[in-house]
Design a protein around this motif. Structure first.
Motif, PDB file in Angstrom:
ATOM      1  N   LYS A 303       6.031   0.134  22.009  1.00  0.00           N
ATOM      2  CA  LYS A 303       5.972  -0.202  20.586  1.00  0.00           C
ATOM      3  C   LYS A 303       7.070  -1.184  20.200  1.00  0.00           C
ATOM      4  O   LYS A 303       6.830  -2.166  19.483  1.00  0.00           O
ATOM      5  N   LEU A 304       8.276  -0.928  20.667  1.00  0.00           N
ATOM      6  CA  LEU A 304       9.398  -1.771  20.279  1.00  0.00           C
ATOM      7  C   LEU A 304       9.461  -3.079  21.060  1.00  0.00           C
ATOM      8  O   LEU A 304      10.114  -4.025  20.618  1.00  0.00           O
ATOM      9  N   SER A 305       8.796  -3.139  22.192  1.00  0.00           N
ATOM     10  CA  SER A 305       8.940  -4.315  23.058  1.00  0.00           C
ATOM     11  C   SER A 305       8.538  -5.609  22.360  1.00  0.00           C
ATOM     12  O   SER A 305       9.090  -6.672  22.647  1.00  0.00           O
ATOM     13  N   HIS A 306       7.587  -5.524  21.435  1.00  0.00           N
ATOM     14  CA  HIS A 306       7.137  -6.729  20.738  1.00  0.00           C
ATOM     15  C   HIS A 306       7.522  -6.720  19.260  1.00  0.00           C
ATOM     16  O   HIS A 306       6.960  -7.460  18.462  1.00  0.00           O
ATOM     17  N   CYS A 307       8.488  -5.886  18.918  1.00  0.00           N
ATOM     18  CA  CYS A 307       8.980  -5.844  17.544  1.00  0.00           C
ATOM     19  C   CYS A 307       9.876  -7.057  17.283  1.00  0.00           C
ATOM     20  O   CYS A 307      10.717  -7.409  18.111  1.00  0.00           O
ATOM     21  N   THR A 308       9.688  -7.687  16.143  1.00  0.00           N
ATOM     22  CA  THR A 308      10.531  -8.830  15.760  1.00  0.00           C
ATOM     23  C   THR A 308      11.120  -8.625  14.365  1.00  0.00           C
ATOM     24  O   THR A 308      11.427  -9.579  13.664  1.00  0.00           O
ATOM     25  N   SER A 309      11.280  -7.362  13.969  1.00  0.00           N
ATOM     26  CA  SER A 309      11.749  -7.060  12.616  1.00  0.00           C
ATOM     27  C   SER A 309      13.218  -7.395  12.402  1.00  0.00           C
ATOM     28  O   SER A 309      13.666  -7.565  11.277  1.00  0.00           O
ATOM     29  N   CYS A 310      13.983  -7.445  13.476  1.00  0.00           N
ATOM     30  CA  CYS A 310      15.397  -7.799  13.351  1.00  0.00           C
ATOM     31  C   CYS A 310      15.816  -8.567  14.595  1.00  0.00           C
ATOM     32  O   CYS A 310      15.091  -8.606  15.591  1.00  0.00           O
ATOM     33  N   PHE A 311      16.984  -9.163  14.515  1.00  0.00           N
ATOM     34  CA  PHE A 311      17.563  -9.767  15.714  1.00  0.00           C
ATOM     35  C   PHE A 311      19.068  -9.534  15.693  1.00  0.00           C
ATOM     36  O   PHE A 311      19.872 -10.448  15.838  1.00  0.00           O
ATOM     37  N   PHE A 312      19.430  -8.259  15.461  1.00  0.00           N
ATOM     38  CA  PHE A 312      20.834  -7.891  15.565  1.00  0.00           C
ATOM     39  C   PHE A 312      21.352  -8.296  16.946  1.00  0.00           C
ATOM     40  O   PHE A 312      20.588  -8.308  17.922  1.00  0.00           O
ATOM     41  N   PRO A 313      22.647  -8.588  17.079  1.00  0.00           N
ATOM     42  CA  PRO A 313      23.181  -8.942  18.397  1.00  0.00           C
ATOM     43  C   PRO A 313      22.914  -7.888  19.473  1.00  0.00           C
ATOM     44  O   PRO A 313      22.734  -8.229  20.639  1.00  0.00           O
ATOM     45  N   CYS A 314      22.863  -6.616  19.075  1.00  0.00           N
ATOM     46  CA  CYS A 314      22.580  -5.567  20.058  1.00  0.00           C
ATOM     47  C   CYS A 314      21.165  -5.699  20.608  1.00  0.00           C
ATOM     48  O   CYS A 314      20.868  -5.224  21.707  1.00  0.00           O
ATOM     49  N   VAL A 315      20.286  -6.345  19.855  1.00  0.00           N
ATOM     50  CA  VAL A 315      18.935  -6.650  20.323  1.00  0.00           C
ATOM     51  C   VAL A 315      18.934  -7.967  21.088  1.00  0.00           C
ATOM     52  O   VAL A 315      18.425  -8.073  22.202  1.00  0.00           O
ATOM     53  N   GLY A 316      19.548  -8.972  20.484  1.00  0.00           N
ATOM     54  CA  GLY A 316      19.480 -10.325  21.023  1.00  0.00           C
ATOM     55  C   GLY A 316      20.069 -10.500  22.401  1.00  0.00           C
ATOM     56  O   GLY A 316      19.610 -11.338  23.181  1.00  0.00           O
ATOM     57  N   GLU A 317      21.095  -9.706  22.714  1.00  0.00           N
ATOM     58  CA  GLU A 317      21.748  -9.875  24.012  1.00  0.00           C
ATOM     59  C   GLU A 317      21.151  -8.984  25.099  1.00  0.00           C
ATOM     60  O   GLU A 317      21.699  -8.897  26.197  1.00  0.00           O
ATOM     61  N   SER A 318      20.042  -8.321  24.801  1.00  0.00           N
ATOM     62  CA  SER A 318      19.409  -7.478  25.827  1.00  0.00           C
ATOM     63  C   SER A 318      17.909  -7.729  25.912  1.00  0.00           C
ATOM     64  O   SER A 318      17.159  -6.876  26.368  1.00  0.00           O
ATOM     65  N   VAL A 319      17.469  -8.906  25.471  1.00  0.00           N
ATOM     66  CA  VAL A 319      16.033  -9.188  25.457  1.00  0.00           C
ATOM     67  C   VAL A 319      15.527  -9.603  26.837  1.00  0.00           C
ATOM     68  O   VAL A 319      16.293  -9.962  27.730  1.00  0.00           O
ATOM     69  N   ASP A 320      14.200  -9.538  26.970  1.00  0.00           N
ATOM     70  CA  ASP A 320      13.479 -10.006  28.162  1.00  0.00           C
ATOM     71  C   ASP A 320      13.904  -9.228  29.408  1.00  0.00           C
ATOM     72  O   ASP A 320      13.791  -8.015  29.424  1.00  0.00           O
ATOM     73  N   ASN A 321      14.398  -9.893  30.436  1.00  0.00           N
ATOM     74  CA  ASN A 321      14.762  -9.206  31.674  1.00  0.00           C
ATOM     75  C   ASN A 321      16.045  -8.419  31.454  1.00  0.00           C
ATOM     76  O   ASN A 321      17.136  -8.987  31.356  1.00  0.00           O
TER      77      ASN A 321
END
Length: 339
Positions: A303-321
């Motif tokens: 569910k969260l894998s394709h969520c784009t509701s935020c881009f907090f740094p805690c999200v942004g620095e752990s995306v994709d691989n």
């Protein structure tokens, strides 16, 4: 290159983190002990929320939660809210967490840093201060008199503590899209880093200040430029380009963390952003036992894998691989560049 481990973070933290990663288990425990906030920001409406279900944890209960969390595989304890510095027993929370072995972190407006300094200075590893502008404009944006001055006092105090790292998180929106260079100059002066991200949308509150596509491209393109010429932008180039270009990405937050809400509910992410994720029960009723439900865990990851509701740094620095992004982040931490 000088390799340096933070002396305030014990080896058992590193072993615990590595073990959880190898086992494919979340290792970051976010805790939102309160939704109360002492700012009235133009871009965030948390201060308007009065949650009748908010719980006040006893010292015995928070001790139990942190011990159970450690046994479950969590090694990083992050406090946010609301404003965690408004929690009376915050110093106790952090002391227990450090005694167990956690790396401790806290997101704050900075208003009460000086006031709570003595209580928390020995047991906090990372302080994340929200800063969108400097001087009086920051005070106006957060509608909090003397806030910037209080932040300066807090930064100057905690910079004396060698084991405490400070970083800035800076929302970007139409109010402050041209102020990021002032924030970077402030950070450079005090030897700290900044992580930028676009402000999140809160319905019926801040839609008018959210960047449009062209504004977003322009401001993050300029931030990339300032990073390349040596200003202390801590976002990776990859994350900055995702924010600039609004390209699709895979969010891995459900794989690496959970969040204890102010009412005790355990969620894989912020419930205001992801409406139909599944909770892992309530910490006071279920402990962490419902995290063993593989079906729910895999549902939340998908569910969260394709969520784009935020881009907090805690999200942004752990995306994709996740392995690649995690390894890069860890190296930055080890060489003491990343707070």
């Amino acid at each position: 290159m000088k390799i340096m481990f933070n002396k305030n973070i014990g080896l058992k933290y590193y072993f615990k983190t590595f073990s959880s990663i190898v086992k494919g288990k979340p290792f970051i425990l976010y805790h939102k002990p309160t939704l109360l906030c002492n700012c009235k920001c133009e871009f965030c409406d948390f201060w308007k929320i009065n949650d009748p279900n908010e719980i006040k944890l006893t010292k015995e209960k928070i001790t139990w939660i942190l011990k159970e969390g450690w046994n479950k595989g969590f090694s990083t304890y992050v406090l946010w809210g609301g404003e965690p510095l408004m929690v009376k027993d915050l110093g106790f929370y952090l002391k227990i967490a450090k005694n167990i072995g956690y790396k401790t972190s806290m997101c704050t407006s900075g208003l009460l840093l000086k006031q709570r300094y003595e209580e928390i200075k020995d047991n906090i590893d990372i302080i994340i201060i929200s800063l969108e502008s400097t001087g009086e404009k920051h005070n106006r944006t957060r509608r909090t008199p003397n806030l910037f001055e209080k932040i300066v006092e807090g930064v100057e105090l905690f910079k004396k503590e060698k084991n405490v790292k400070i970083k800035i998180w800076s929302h970007i929106n139409r109010i402050n899209k041209d102020d990021f260079i002032d924030v970077l100059k402030f950070a450079k002066k005090y030897g700290i880093v900044v992580e930028f991200f676009p402000s999140n949308v809160y319905s019926d509150y801040n839609e008018s200040i959210i960047l449009d596509k062209n504004e977003r491209y322009d401001v993050f393109n300029r931030i990339i430029f300032y990073k390349k010429i040596g200003y202390p932008v801590n976002n990776s180039i990859k994350a900055l380009k995702i924010m600039r270009d609004q390209t699709p990405y895979i969010c891995n937050k459900a794989k690496i963390s959970v969040q204890i809400e102010n009412d005790g509910t355990i969620n894989p992410c912020e419930r205001r952003f992801v409406k139909d994720m599944k909770s892992y029960g309530n910490i006071l009723k279920d402990g962490f036992s419902k995290m063993d439900d593989k079906e729910v865990y895999l549902y939340n990851i998908k569910k969260l894998s394709h969520c784009t509701s935020c881009f907090f740094p805690c999200v942004g620095e752990s995306v994709d691989n996740l392995f690649v992004s995690g390894f890069v982040r860890f190296l930055n931490f080890v060489v003491n560049k990343d707070s």
